[in-house]
Motif scaffolding. Structure first.
Motif, short mmCIF file in Angstrom:
data_model
loop_
_atom_site.label_atom_id
_atom_site.label_comp_id
_atom_site.label_asym_id
_atom_site.label_seq_id
_atom_site.Cartn_x
_atom_site.Cartn_y
_atom_site.Cartn_z
N SER A 30 0.81 -1.21 0.00
CA SER A 30 0.00 0.00 0.00
C SER A 30 0.85 1.28 0.00
N GLY A 31 2.19 1.14 0.09
CA GLY A 31 3.07 2.31 0.06
C GLY A 31 3.73 2.58 1.38
N ARG A 32 4.53 3.64 1.40
CA ARG A 32 5.30 4.04 2.59
C ARG A 32 4.68 5.32 3.15
N TYR A 33 4.36 5.30 4.45
CA TYR A 33 3.69 6.42 5.08
C TYR A 33 4.18 6.58 6.51
N GLY A 34 3.91 7.75 7.11
CA GLY A 34 4.26 7.98 8.49
C GLY A 34 3.50 9.17 9.05
N PHE A 35 3.36 9.18 10.38
CA PHE A 35 2.69 10.29 11.06
C PHE A 35 3.30 10.46 12.45
N THR A 36 3.15 11.66 13.01
CA THR A 36 3.61 11.95 14.36
C THR A 36 2.52 11.55 15.34
N ALA A 37 2.91 10.87 16.41
CA ALA A 37 1.93 10.38 17.38
C ALA A 37 2.46 10.51 18.81
N SER A 38 1.56 10.86 19.71
CA SER A 38 1.90 10.80 21.13
C SER A 38 1.09 9.70 21.81
N HIS A 58 12.36 18.70 14.52
CA HIS A 58 12.07 19.00 13.12
C HIS A 58 11.41 17.80 12.42
N ILE A 59 11.81 16.59 12.77
CA ILE A 59 11.20 15.39 12.16
C ILE A 59 9.77 15.23 12.65
N SER A 60 9.51 15.51 13.92
CA SER A 60 8.15 15.50 14.44
C SER A 60 7.28 16.47 13.65
N ASN A 61 7.78 17.67 13.45
CA ASN A 61 7.01 18.69 12.72
C ASN A 61 6.77 18.29 11.27
N VAL A 62 7.76 17.70 10.62
CA VAL A 62 7.62 17.27 9.23
C VAL A 62 6.52 16.21 9.10
N PHE A 63 6.52 15.22 10.00
CA PHE A 63 5.56 14.14 9.88
C PHE A 63 4.17 14.54 10.39
N ALA A 64 4.05 15.72 11.01
CA ALA A 64 2.75 16.26 11.40
C ALA A 64 2.24 17.27 10.38
N SER A 65 3.04 17.55 9.36
CA SER A 65 2.72 18.59 8.38
C SER A 65 1.89 18.04 7.22
N LYS A 66 1.55 18.92 6.31
CA LYS A 66 0.81 18.56 5.09
C LYS A 66 1.75 18.13 3.96
N MET A 67 3.06 18.02 4.26
CA MET A 67 4.04 17.60 3.26
C MET A 67 3.66 16.25 2.66
N SER A 68 4.08 16.02 1.43
CA SER A 68 3.83 14.72 0.81
C SER A 68 4.68 13.66 1.51
N THR A 69 4.27 12.41 1.34
CA THR A 69 4.99 11.30 1.95
C THR A 69 6.44 11.27 1.49
N ASP A 70 6.67 11.43 0.18
CA ASP A 70 8.04 11.39 -0.33
C ASP A 70 8.89 12.50 0.29
N GLU A 71 8.32 13.69 0.44
CA GLU A 71 9.06 14.80 1.06
C GLU A 71 9.40 14.49 2.51
N LYS A 86 12.51 12.46 3.24
CA LYS A 86 13.80 13.07 2.90
C LYS A 86 14.50 13.59 4.15
N TYR A 87 13.75 13.69 5.26
CA TYR A 87 14.30 14.14 6.54
C TYR A 87 14.68 12.91 7.36
N GLY A 88 15.90 12.88 7.84
CA GLY A 88 16.39 11.75 8.62
C GLY A 88 16.94 10.65 7.74
N ASN A 89 17.64 9.70 8.35
CA ASN A 89 18.18 8.53 7.65
C ASN A 89 17.32 7.34 8.02
N TRP A 90 16.83 6.64 7.02
CA TRP A 90 15.86 5.57 7.21
C TRP A 90 16.41 4.23 6.73
N SER A 91 16.13 3.19 7.49
CA SER A 91 16.47 1.83 7.09
C SER A 91 15.28 0.96 7.46
N GLU A 92 15.50 -0.31 7.72
CA GLU A 92 14.41 -1.18 8.14
C GLU A 92 14.95 -2.29 9.02
#
Length: 163
Positions: free
Chosen positions: A27-35, A78-91, A94-100
């Motif tokens: 279904s794709g790659r997605y993320g959101f900020t959560a408390s 800054h990463i919290s703010n990015v993932f809480a923003s209206k930015m596209s998933t791809d954008e 681009k913040y932070g280094n990601w692996s799995e």
């Protein structure tokens, strides 16, 4: 009857860790900020993650059936703010280094800790889904200072090193 604004104001006084919750899969790659993330049990290791059903990525988490809770360190505001923003998933990614790790959900490499999970149950309550997640892998970071949210602002919590 308790009004929603009264409840939100009261909840703003509950200190919470700041997390970026991510998924990947067919279904794709997605993320959101959560408390709204917490431990359920250690046997088996299980977390609870709450997500608003109106979120544009909600259905993708359900379809992928996996997620990673990336607990943010003090330097990740800054990463919290990015993932809480209206930015596209791809954008956002681009913040932070990601692996799995084991599931393939995106893992923030320098997070305080990462919990890689399979979503085992989903419960709908009001405006949110509660994901009950079995932890299949954990990665601890090197940072010892956490990013928390209290009274509608970010704060840092952690060990103070004495020279």
């Amino acid at each position: 009857m308790i009004q929603a604004t009264d409840f939100k104001n009261a909840m703003s006084l509950l200190t919470s860790a700041v997390n970026v919750v991510t998924t990947a899969g067919a279904s794709g790659r997605y993320g959101f900020t959560a408390s709204a993330v917490c431990s359920v049990t250690d046997t088996p290791p299980t977390l609870l993650v709450c997500m608003n059903t109106a979120s544009r990525s909600h259905q993708h988490f359900i379809e992928n059936k996996i997620l990673t809770v990336n607990v943010l360190g003090a330097d990740h505001q800054h990463i919290s703010n990015v993932f809480a923003s209206k930015m596209s998933t791809d954008e956002r990614f681009k913040y932070g280094n990601w692996s799995e790790l084991e599931t393939g959900a995106p893992v923030l490499d320098d997070a305080l800790v990462n919990f890689d999970c399979q979503i085992e149950q989903i419960q709908e309550v009001g405006t949110h889904s509660i994901f009950i997640c079995r932890v299949v892998a954990i990665q601890n970071g090197q940072d010892h200072h956490s990013l928390v949210y209290f009274n509608r602002a970010y704060h840092h919590v952690g060990q103070v090193e004495i020279a």
